[in-house]
Design a protein around this motif. Structure first.
Motif, PDB file in Angstrom:
ATOM      1  N   UNK A 290       0.817  -1.214   0.000  1.00 22.00           N
ATOM      2  CA  UNK A 290       0.000   0.000   0.000  1.00 22.00           C
ATOM      3  C   UNK A 290       0.851   1.265   0.000  1.00 22.00           C
ATOM      4  N   UNK A 291       2.178   1.067  -0.021  1.00 24.68           N
ATOM      5  CA  UNK A 291       3.127   2.195   0.008  1.00 24.68           C
ATOM      6  C   UNK A 291       2.878   3.091   1.217  1.00 24.68           C
ATOM      7  N   UNK A 292       2.734   2.438   2.377  1.00 29.57           N
ATOM      8  CA  UNK A 292       2.543   3.145   3.638  1.00 29.57           C
ATOM      9  C   UNK A 292       3.869   3.142   4.394  1.00 29.57           C
ATOM     10  N   UNK A 293       4.306   4.319   4.829  1.00 29.82           N
ATOM     11  CA  UNK A 293       5.539   4.423   5.597  1.00 29.82           C
ATOM     12  C   UNK A 293       5.193   4.307   7.081  1.00 29.82           C
ATOM     13  N   UNK A 294       5.528   3.172   7.669  1.00 32.87           N
ATOM     14  CA  UNK A 294       5.198   2.920   9.074  1.00 32.87           C
ATOM     15  C   UNK A 294       6.475   2.551   9.819  1.00 32.87           C
ATOM     16  N   UNK A 295       6.807   3.264  10.899  1.00 29.76           N
ATOM     17  CA  UNK A 295       8.011   2.925  11.675  1.00 29.76           C
ATOM     18  C   UNK A 295       7.940   1.501  12.209  1.00 29.76           C
ATOM     19  N   UNK A 296       9.101   0.891  12.375  1.00 33.66           N
ATOM     20  CA  UNK A 296       9.155  -0.496  12.825  1.00 33.66           C
ATOM     21  C   UNK A 296       8.560  -0.681  14.210  1.00 33.66           C
ATOM     22  N   UNK A 297       8.741   0.315  15.105  1.00 28.12           N
ATOM     23  CA  UNK A 297       8.198   0.130  16.444  1.00 28.12           C
ATOM     24  C   UNK A 297       6.670   0.166  16.435  1.00 28.12           C
ATOM     25  N   UNK A 298       6.080   0.910  15.493  1.00 29.87           N
ATOM     26  CA  UNK A 298       4.621   0.923  15.366  1.00 29.87           C
ATOM     27  C   UNK A 298       4.131  -0.427  14.836  1.00 29.87           C
TER      28      UNK A 298
END
Length: 449
Positions: A290-298
């Protein structure tokens, strides 16, 4: 082993300690450690967080250093460093594949997004996936019928569509039909209403592959169940592939016994809720597609908070993406907690017995229950006692005063301090969240058995 690499040395240490401290402790505390280098009289290691440093130092450092001297013939001490991020703990994601093209012969609609390439395989679904892939190579022969069962949102429908597309890829003219049991019943009723039973039977009994979802909805449907029984026999006798899914195993359904017997003729595979690593991989794949930038901790937070439903897991990620897109807010764990608070609700539970908590905590940390109730303040006893008190506060209906009395006559403030300390650790350490979650599940399972 003087010429061995740090990795080989550490592997030997882990093997040496395994019989003494057990598989659980090795997996939890030693396998996540990354040996870096040996310099002088120091073995430099990297650990996921500061909590690991305290635990290894208090519980295993002497044992580790004794093993190092035995293996290398010299005194080595441990030097700790904390990993900068959680990336090394997360499984790598595969590249997102291009969806399979629809064949020129379209007998039914199959979702092009549901392919084997984007089906995340873990311990919970490995057998089901392997069987499904084998079916595509030789449909209607070895694994027929194929019966899938499991809870809602675990990937049964995805796997069925993937099989259909796999068969179509092998033979573009294959007559493949995906349908739900409810649709099957409705079509059968319409065929009677409009006096077209022959057309209905011709459609279903001349298929190369029938994929029928949610077969449990055939229960108590009388003539529809009878019609499916004869459709099943016609396809099976013609060596055509039959794929069926349900929310329960065949023997648990109130269908006619002759039909239940036929559903068990082939391969029956269950799909269980995914483990933590698989949930992380699912979220990473979804974020990438989905080309979503999500931090690894999230990602790690969402994966530990939502455990039983892949649809809810992916839906939570899409919800966070929508929030970020609309408001421009930067995604953090705190933002995720607030946004998903209605999704990530506390598990409803009936109270469990305090004795069960004490027994399982003692077993988990290799202690005697009497030590949990003793006056000992050593870290190898104090910390498990605090975990047990925290779980007692959340899983029983006892007051903090009563809980304190059950742990050697301690007072109310000691229990609240333990509860708050463990709660604070859970806020900071996502690996610890998973450990407490597993303990909670084990305690509930034992107490309800």
């Amino acid at each position: 082993m003087n010429n061995s690499s740090p990795q080989e040395v550490w592997s030997a240490v882990v093997s040496e300690l395994h019989p003494e401290i057990g598989e659980d402790n090795v997996s939890l505390w030693l396998k996540p450690v990354e040996p870096q280098r040996i310099e002088g009289n120091l073995l430099h290691i990297r650990v996921p967080n500061k909590f690991f440093i305290d635990w290894i130092r208090d519980n295993y450092q002497r044992k580790i250093e004794s093993c190092l001297k035995k293996l290398l013939g010299q005194d080595l001490s441990l030097s700790y460093a904390v990993a900068k991020d959680v990336q090394p703990l997360l499984p790598p994601s595969d590249p997102i594949p291009v969806a399979l093209p629809q064949s020129e012969f379209t007998f039914s609609e199959l979702n092009p997004r549901y392919t084997f390439n984007n089906f995340i395989v873990g311990t919970s679904n490995r057998f089901a996936n392997a069987t499904a892939e084998a079916i595509c190579k030789n449909p209607g022969k070895q694994f027929n019928p194929f019966f899938l069962y499991g809870g809602v949102g675990l990937g049964k429908t995805h796997l069925m569509h993937a099989i259909g597309q796999g068969i179509r890829k092998k033979n573009s003219r294959a007559r493949v039909l995906y349908i739900t049991a409810e649709q099957f019943v409705n079509e059968y009723i319409d065929s009677i209403r409009y006096e077209k039973p022959d057309a209905f039977r011709s459609k279903y009994r001349n298929l190369d592959c029938l994929l029928i979802d949610d077969i449990q909805f055939l229960i108590a449907k009388g003539r529809s169940e009878e019609e499916f029984f004869h459709t099943y026999n016609a396809l099976f006798d013609s060596h055509k592939q039959i794929i069926i899914s349900s929310d329960r195993a065949p023997k648990e359904m109130s269908l006619e016994q002759r039909l239940v017997s036929r559903l068990e003729w082939g391969v029956v595979a269950d799909i269980k809720p995914p483990d933590l690593e698989t949930r992380i991989a699912i979220l990473r794949k979804k974020a990438e597609s989905e080309q979503i930038l999500v931090p690894d901790d999230v990602i790690l937070f969402v994966a530990t908070a939502i455990k039983t439903n892949i649809r809810e897991l992916e839906g939570a990620l899409v919800r966070l993406q929508a929030l970020a897109a609309v408001t421009g807010v930067h995604l953090t764990v705190d933002v995720a907690k607030e946004t998903l608070k209605d999704t990530i609700s506390a598990d409803s539970h009936s109270p469990v017995r305090l004795e069960t908590i004490q027994k399982l905590i003692a077993e988990k940390y290799s202690l005697d229950i009497r030590e949990l109730k003793s006056k000992s303040r050593t870290s190898n006893v104090a910390f498990p006692r605090q975990v047990a008190m925290y779980l007692a506060c959340h899983l029983t209906e006892l007051s903090t005063t009563a809980i304190g009395q059950a742990f050697g006559g301690r007072d109310h403030s000691t229990v609240t301090h333990a509860r708050d300390k463990i709660a604070d650790l859970l806020e900071k350490d996502f690996l610890f969240v998973e450990q407490i979650s597993k303990l909670t599940d084990q305690i509930k399972a034992v107490d309800n058995s």
